[in-house]
Design a protein around this motif. Structure first.
Motif, mmCIF file in Angstrom:
data_model
loop_
_atom_site.group_PDB
_atom_site.id
_atom_site.type_symbol
_atom_site.label_atom_id
_atom_site.label_comp_id
_atom_site.label_asym_id
_atom_site.label_seq_id
_atom_site.Cartn_x
_atom_site.Cartn_y
_atom_site.Cartn_z
ATOM 1 N N GLY A 64 0.582 -0.783 -0.329
ATOM 2 C CA GLY A 64 0.500 -0.193 -0.568
ATOM 3 C C GLY A 64 0.706 1.039 0.115
ATOM 4 N N ILE A 65 2.117 1.442 0.732
ATOM 5 C CA ILE A 65 3.010 2.180 1.266
ATOM 6 C C ILE A 65 3.097 2.045 -0.745
ATOM 7 N N ALA A 66 3.622 1.710 -1.230
ATOM 8 C CA ALA A 66 4.346 1.636 -2.277
ATOM 9 C C ALA A 66 3.481 1.998 -3.078
ATOM 10 N N GLY A 67 2.042 1.804 -3.401
ATOM 11 C CA GLY A 67 1.605 2.287 -4.095
ATOM 12 C C GLY A 67 0.782 4.046 -3.789
ATOM 13 N N VAL A 68 1.355 4.534 -2.792
ATOM 14 C CA VAL A 68 1.246 5.629 -2.748
ATOM 15 C C VAL A 68 2.456 6.531 -3.220
ATOM 16 N N LEU A 69 3.580 5.796 -2.886
ATOM 17 C CA LEU A 69 5.030 6.632 -3.746
ATOM 18 C C LEU A 69 4.771 6.466 -4.826
ATOM 19 N N TRP A 70 4.337 5.162 -5.861
ATOM 20 C CA TRP A 70 4.315 5.563 -7.210
ATOM 21 C C TRP A 70 3.673 6.347 -7.957
ATOM 22 N N THR A 71 2.111 6.721 -7.065
ATOM 23 C CA THR A 71 1.210 7.178 -7.555
ATOM 24 C C THR A 71 1.941 8.724 -7.499
ATOM 25 N N ILE A 72 2.708 8.994 -5.872
ATOM 26 C CA ILE A 72 3.357 10.578 -6.298
ATOM 27 C C ILE A 72 3.703 10.337 -7.330
ATOM 28 N N ASN A 73 5.012 9.297 -7.273
ATOM 29 C CA ASN A 73 6.625 10.250 -8.430
ATOM 30 C C ASN A 73 5.834 10.534 -9.732
ATOM 31 N N ALA A 74 4.274 8.661 -10.522
ATOM 32 C CA ALA A 74 3.915 9.059 -11.598
ATOM 33 C C ALA A 74 2.935 10.406 -11.807
ATOM 34 N N MET A 75 2.863 11.248 -11.215
ATOM 35 C CA MET A 75 2.100 12.642 -11.414
ATOM 36 C C MET A 75 2.919 13.724 -11.643
ATOM 37 N N LYS A 76 4.507 13.365 -11.044
ATOM 38 C CA LYS A 76 5.409 14.695 -11.032
ATOM 39 C C LYS A 76 6.462 14.300 -12.445
ATOM 40 N N ALA A 99 -2.148 22.497 -11.669
ATOM 41 C CA ALA A 99 -0.916 22.177 -10.382
ATOM 42 C C ALA A 99 -2.519 21.615 -9.178
ATOM 43 N N VAL A 100 -2.843 22.755 -9.198
ATOM 44 C CA VAL A 100 -4.426 22.525 -8.317
ATOM 45 C C VAL A 100 -5.561 20.980 -9.009
ATOM 46 N N VAL A 101 -4.959 20.832 -9.869
ATOM 47 C CA VAL A 101 -6.143 19.765 -10.559
ATOM 48 C C VAL A 101 -4.894 18.471 -10.671
ATOM 49 N N MET A 102 -3.253 18.520 -10.105
ATOM 50 C CA MET A 102 -2.603 17.716 -9.619
ATOM 51 C C MET A 102 -2.175 17.237 -8.220
ATOM 52 N N ILE A 103 -2.959 18.309 -7.552
ATOM 53 C CA ILE A 103 -2.850 18.404 -5.770
ATOM 54 C C ILE A 103 -4.195 17.447 -5.844
ATOM 55 N N VAL A 104 -4.972 17.872 -6.543
ATOM 56 C CA VAL A 104 -6.734 17.209 -6.498
ATOM 57 C C VAL A 104 -6.481 15.874 -6.920
ATOM 58 N N LEU A 105 -5.533 15.480 -7.681
ATOM 59 C CA LEU A 105 -5.899 14.453 -8.018
ATOM 60 C C LEU A 105 -4.873 13.129 -7.225
ATOM 61 N N VAL A 106 -3.790 14.239 -6.750
ATOM 62 C CA VAL A 106 -3.204 12.743 -5.884
ATOM 63 C C VAL A 106 -3.192 12.348 -4.870
ATOM 64 N N THR A 107 -4.435 13.448 -4.236
ATOM 65 C CA THR A 107 -5.153 13.770 -2.536
ATOM 66 C C THR A 107 -6.207 12.600 -2.695
ATOM 67 N N VAL A 108 -6.947 12.346 -3.793
ATOM 68 C CA VAL A 108 -8.053 10.996 -4.795
ATOM 69 C C VAL A 108 -7.818 9.823 -4.389
ATOM 70 N N PHE A 109 -6.045 10.238 -5.144
ATOM 71 C CA PHE A 109 -5.852 8.147 -5.397
ATOM 72 C C PHE A 109 -5.083 7.850 -4.042
ATOM 73 N N VAL A 110 -4.347 8.403 -3.545
ATOM 74 C CA VAL A 110 -3.869 8.311 -2.258
ATOM 75 C C VAL A 110 -5.090 7.971 -1.407
ATOM 76 N N VAL A 111 -6.081 9.175 -1.536
ATOM 77 C CA VAL A 111 -7.008 8.509 -0.770
ATOM 78 C C VAL A 111 -7.819 6.705 -0.688
ATOM 79 N N LEU A 112 -8.391 7.009 -2.076
ATOM 80 C CA LEU A 112 -8.361 5.653 -2.546
ATOM 81 C C LEU A 112 -7.264 4.668 -2.382
ATOM 82 N N LEU A 113 -6.657 4.731 -3.012
ATOM 83 C CA LEU A 113 -5.614 3.417 -2.519
ATOM 84 C C LEU A 113 -5.516 3.469 -0.971
#
Length: 310
Positions: free
Chosen positions: A226-238, A285-299
């Motif tokens: 689960g933690i690795a999935g969060v790290l991947w999401t954040i890195n892939a978004m950037k 940039a705000v859309v990116m922040i929202v997307l990261v938040t949504v993905f992390v919460v869902l994960l």
């Protein structure tokens, strides 16, 4: 009157000392966090509701106009779609490869050495990695890159990997190759703490390697996955440098079809060859922040399971 026992006074004194040290130790870190993260984030949100060309111009409040412009922009649609492809397709490929290597390396002699070799691409700067992959994916008759050299050696036609319509697939393949070593290292660190007798019991029961992975390895490393999935999401978004180097001309932004959200922000800020549009950049940039938040919460919700004790 007798003095209180030393043992009775020590805990109180210790707690008092901890309270006195709490704010002096926390304040510098909290100040840096607010200064370099909270305030810029708030400023980005505020500026996303304005039209602003940067120094010498005065921000003009335009409400949701910049967000509406994003929805009608072909460049943003390409950037959004490519970023989602990197997160989903690249993530699935990376974790499938990481799980396969985890199954093999656990019982392999010299597994730690192989793990270190697989981790190597992660210590290379993304720009240098992009330049190397540019040579690998190079298309030039009679002077092909490694990928096309292999294809032609097998009797197949060379592919223009770095054409705008193909760059996304090439970058996904590069990400899976370059990132899997990092997640293999994380997963193997979690596997190393699993008691060997659990695998011995599974082997005595006649379990196959897949069954060992499914019923022993995966449940006992689920929190790490689960933690690795969060790290991947954040890195892939950037993702920025790899696409910029592989698809870009080297000076300005690459073709629109290859953009990611990070490149969209860069282009609207610095790469437009004209007047910057910081309001549009901040909206993205705000859309990116929202997307990261949504993905992390869902994960975190999808990966939530009761912790297993072992």
């Amino acid at each position: 009157m007798a003095a209180p026992p030393v043992a009775a006074t020590r805990p109180v004194t210790h707690r008092t000392g901890r309270r006195r040290l709490f704010w002096p130790l926390l304040t510098p870190a909290l100040a840096l966090y607010v200064l370099f993260l909270v305030l810029p984030t708030v400023a980005t949100v505020v500026l996303s509701f304005t039209s602003w060309a940067g120094a010498g111009d005065r921000p003009e409040f335009v409400g949701l106009a910049e967000y509406r412009a994003l929805l009608t922009s072909d460049a943003f649609r390409y950037a959004f779609g490519n970023t989602m492809a990197y997160i989903v397709v690249g993530g699935v490929g990376t974790f499938v490869l990481a799980f396969l290597f985890t199954m093999v390396l656990r019982e392999m002699r010299g597994g730690k050495l192989v793990r270190a070799i697989l981790f190597f691409p992660n210590i290379v700067a993304p720009v240098a990695l992009g330049m190397f992959l540019g040579l690998v994916f190079k298309y030039q008759p009679n002077k092909q890159g490694l990928a096309n050299f292999v294809l032609e050696g097998l009797g197949l036609e060379a592919v223009k990997f770095l054409q705008p319509e193909n760059v996304t697939y090439a970058v996904i393949a590069a990400l899976v190759w370059a990132s899997s070593g990092f997640f293999i290292t994380i997963l193997m660190a979690a596997v190393d703490r699993i008691p060997p007798y659990l695998y011995e019991d599974a082997e005595l029961a006649g379990a196959s390697p897949w069954q060992k992975f499914r019923h022993v390895t995966l449940p006992l490393t689920w929190d790490v996955v689960g933690i690795a999935g969060v790290l991947w999401t954040i890195n892939a978004m950037k993702i920025f440098e790899l696409v910029f180097v592989l698809a870009g001309p080297g000076t300005y932004s690459p073709p629109v079809r290859t953009w990611t959200l990070g490149i969209y922000v860069f282009d609207r800020s610095f790469g437009t060859r004209g007047t910057p549009a910081f309001g549009a950049a901040c909206a993205c940039a705000v859309v990116m922040i929202v997307l990261v938040t949504v993905f992390v919460v869902l994960l975190r919700r999808l990966m939530r399971r009761e912790a297993l004790q072992f």
